[in-house]
Design a protein around this motif. Structure first.
Motif, short mmCIF file in Angstrom:
data_model
loop_
_atom_site.label_atom_id
_atom_site.label_comp_id
_atom_site.label_asym_id
_atom_site.label_seq_id
_atom_site.Cartn_x
_atom_site.Cartn_y
_atom_site.Cartn_z
N CYS A 2 0.86 -1.18 0.00
CA CYS A 2 0.00 0.00 0.00
C CYS A 2 0.90 1.24 0.00
CB CYS A 2 -0.90 0.02 1.23
SG CYS A 2 -2.05 -1.36 1.28
N GLU B 46 0.91 5.80 -0.15
CA GLU B 46 0.10 7.00 0.04
C GLU B 46 0.99 8.22 0.00
OE1 GLU B 46 -2.39 6.83 3.52
OE2 GLU B 46 -2.85 8.99 3.41
N LYS C 237 -4.06 7.49 -2.39
CA LYS C 237 -3.77 6.15 -1.89
C LYS C 237 -3.77 5.14 -3.01
CE LYS C 237 -5.89 7.00 2.61
NZ LYS C 237 -6.91 6.62 3.56
N GLY C 238 -2.97 4.10 -2.84
CA GLY C 238 -2.93 3.06 -3.86
C GLY C 238 -2.55 1.72 -3.27
N ALA D 290 -10.93 0.29 -1.71
CA ALA D 290 -10.36 0.91 -2.91
C ALA D 290 -11.41 1.74 -3.64
CB ALA D 290 -9.80 -0.17 -3.84
N GLU E 195 -12.47 4.90 -1.33
CA GLU E 195 -11.42 5.92 -1.12
C GLU E 195 -10.65 6.24 -2.40
OE1 GLU E 195 -8.97 4.93 2.26
OE2 GLU E 195 -10.69 4.30 3.45
N TRP F 242 -8.76 4.55 -4.47
CA TRP F 242 -7.37 4.11 -4.54
C TRP F 242 -6.96 3.83 -5.99
CZ3 TRP F 242 -6.61 -0.34 -0.41
CH2 TRP F 242 -6.83 0.18 0.88
N HIS G 170 -8.73 2.52 -11.48
CA HIS G 170 -9.55 2.68 -10.27
C HIS G 170 -10.71 1.68 -10.27
CE1 HIS G 170 -7.37 6.51 -10.64
NE2 HIS G 170 -7.32 6.41 -9.32
#
Ligand SMILES: [Zn+2]
Length: 296
Positions: free
Chosen positions: A197, A199, A204-205, A244, A247, A249, A263
């Motif tokens: 993860c 950020e 975020k990803g 995901a 938010e 992500w 996404h």
């Protein structure tokens, strides 16, 4: 691609093919073959997509791909095509092998750890000479005691040299590797499989690694026959996809042969849909990006 203050690059290291039935577990071929057409041997096209995260302070490479230590027979079995070795890949983004600070390996299967080492004058050495290689301790231990069902996916030459050179860094569970980059234990694919993860500036990803290898695996029950714990994979996918989507992500798929990042949106009947980024997101700042756009 800019991501907050980070710079992200997808590195398409290789393409290969695996049996479609094994890739989709209990899902019938009549369903998976629409999105992932099979060849005459029932194999579907995959690729190894590494993720380079440049935080501005440190450079983190996620996964190492298949590497180049393969016989001709093995290459044919997997229809393996090496698209770019690590040195050439990094040259495209203006980096040398010694400029990678951390290499995160989600688990030690050969399509993730194969590029961790290379043969130099008959001796195996780590490909990234100054990097710390981040591996879950449970995954490391399991790699040496895998039973007959699991053993074929582990090749000690991929990872034993990392310990011998003192570059191995074992972690236990969730852990921040450098500010803004975390590994998180998921289990599922293997008992100690981890995702990454990241950020930066509120963006975020997640790099799903093998709990969600391609966009065709977006539906939680579409888990691989290779998984050691498929029910756990299904649950952890549901959790991550919900977060995901809510938010926004960036999600990254390790084996997607098309555009591997984008996404997740919630569509009709609560189904998850994937919205890929544009193809221009795959081009390196240098404008080369030759290894990226399409798999041959
Ligand atoms: Zn894999």
């Amino acid at each position: 691609m800019k991501f907050g203050q980070f710079d992200l690059s997808i590195i398409r290291e290789s393409s290969f093919r695996l049996d479609g039935g094994a890739m989709f577990g209990v899902v019938p071929k009549t369903m998976w073959a629409k999105g992932s057409p099979a060849d005459e041997y029932n194999r579907v096209l995959l690729s190894c997509n590494l993720l380079l995260i440049d935080t501005g302070d440190v450079r983190v490479l996620v996964e190492t791909g298949m590497g180049d230590r393969w016989s001709e027979v093995e290459r044919q079995r997997y229809d393996l095509k090496t698209l770019s070795g690590p040195a050439e890949i990094l040259k495209d983004v203006g980096l040398g092998l010694e400029q990678i600070d951390f290499v995160i390996i989600s688990h030690l299967h050969f399509d993730h750890a194969g590029g961790a080492t290379r043969m130099v004058d008959g001796q195996l050495v780590p490909n990234f000479p100054l990097a710390k290689y981040i591996v879950q301790r449970g995954e490391w231990d399991f790699a040496f005691k895998a039973n007959a069902r699991a053993r074929a996916s582990y090749r000690p030459d991929d990872f034993v040299p990392l310990d011998e050179s003192g570059q191995l860094q074992l972690v236990d569970g969730d852990c921040e590797i450098t500010p803004g980059v975390w590994v998180r234990l998921t289990g599922g694919h293997t008992s100690h499989h981890q995702v990454v993860c990241f950020e930066s500036n509120g963006e975020k990803g997640v790099y799903f690694a093998d709990i969600m290898p391609t966009k065709s695996h977006l539906s939680p029950p579409w888990v691989m026959g290779y998984d050691h714990f498929p029910l756990a994979s299904c649950d952890v996918k549901s959790e991550y996809l919900a977060r995901a989507a809510s938010e926004n992500w960036l999600v990254v798929f390790d084996h997607e042969p098309g555009i591997p990042w984008g996404h997740v949106r919630v569509g009709e009947k609560g189904r998850f849909n994937f919205e890929p980024l544009g193809e221009d997101s795959l081009t390196f700042p240098s404008g080369k990006g030759k290894a990226l756009a399409q798999v041959v």
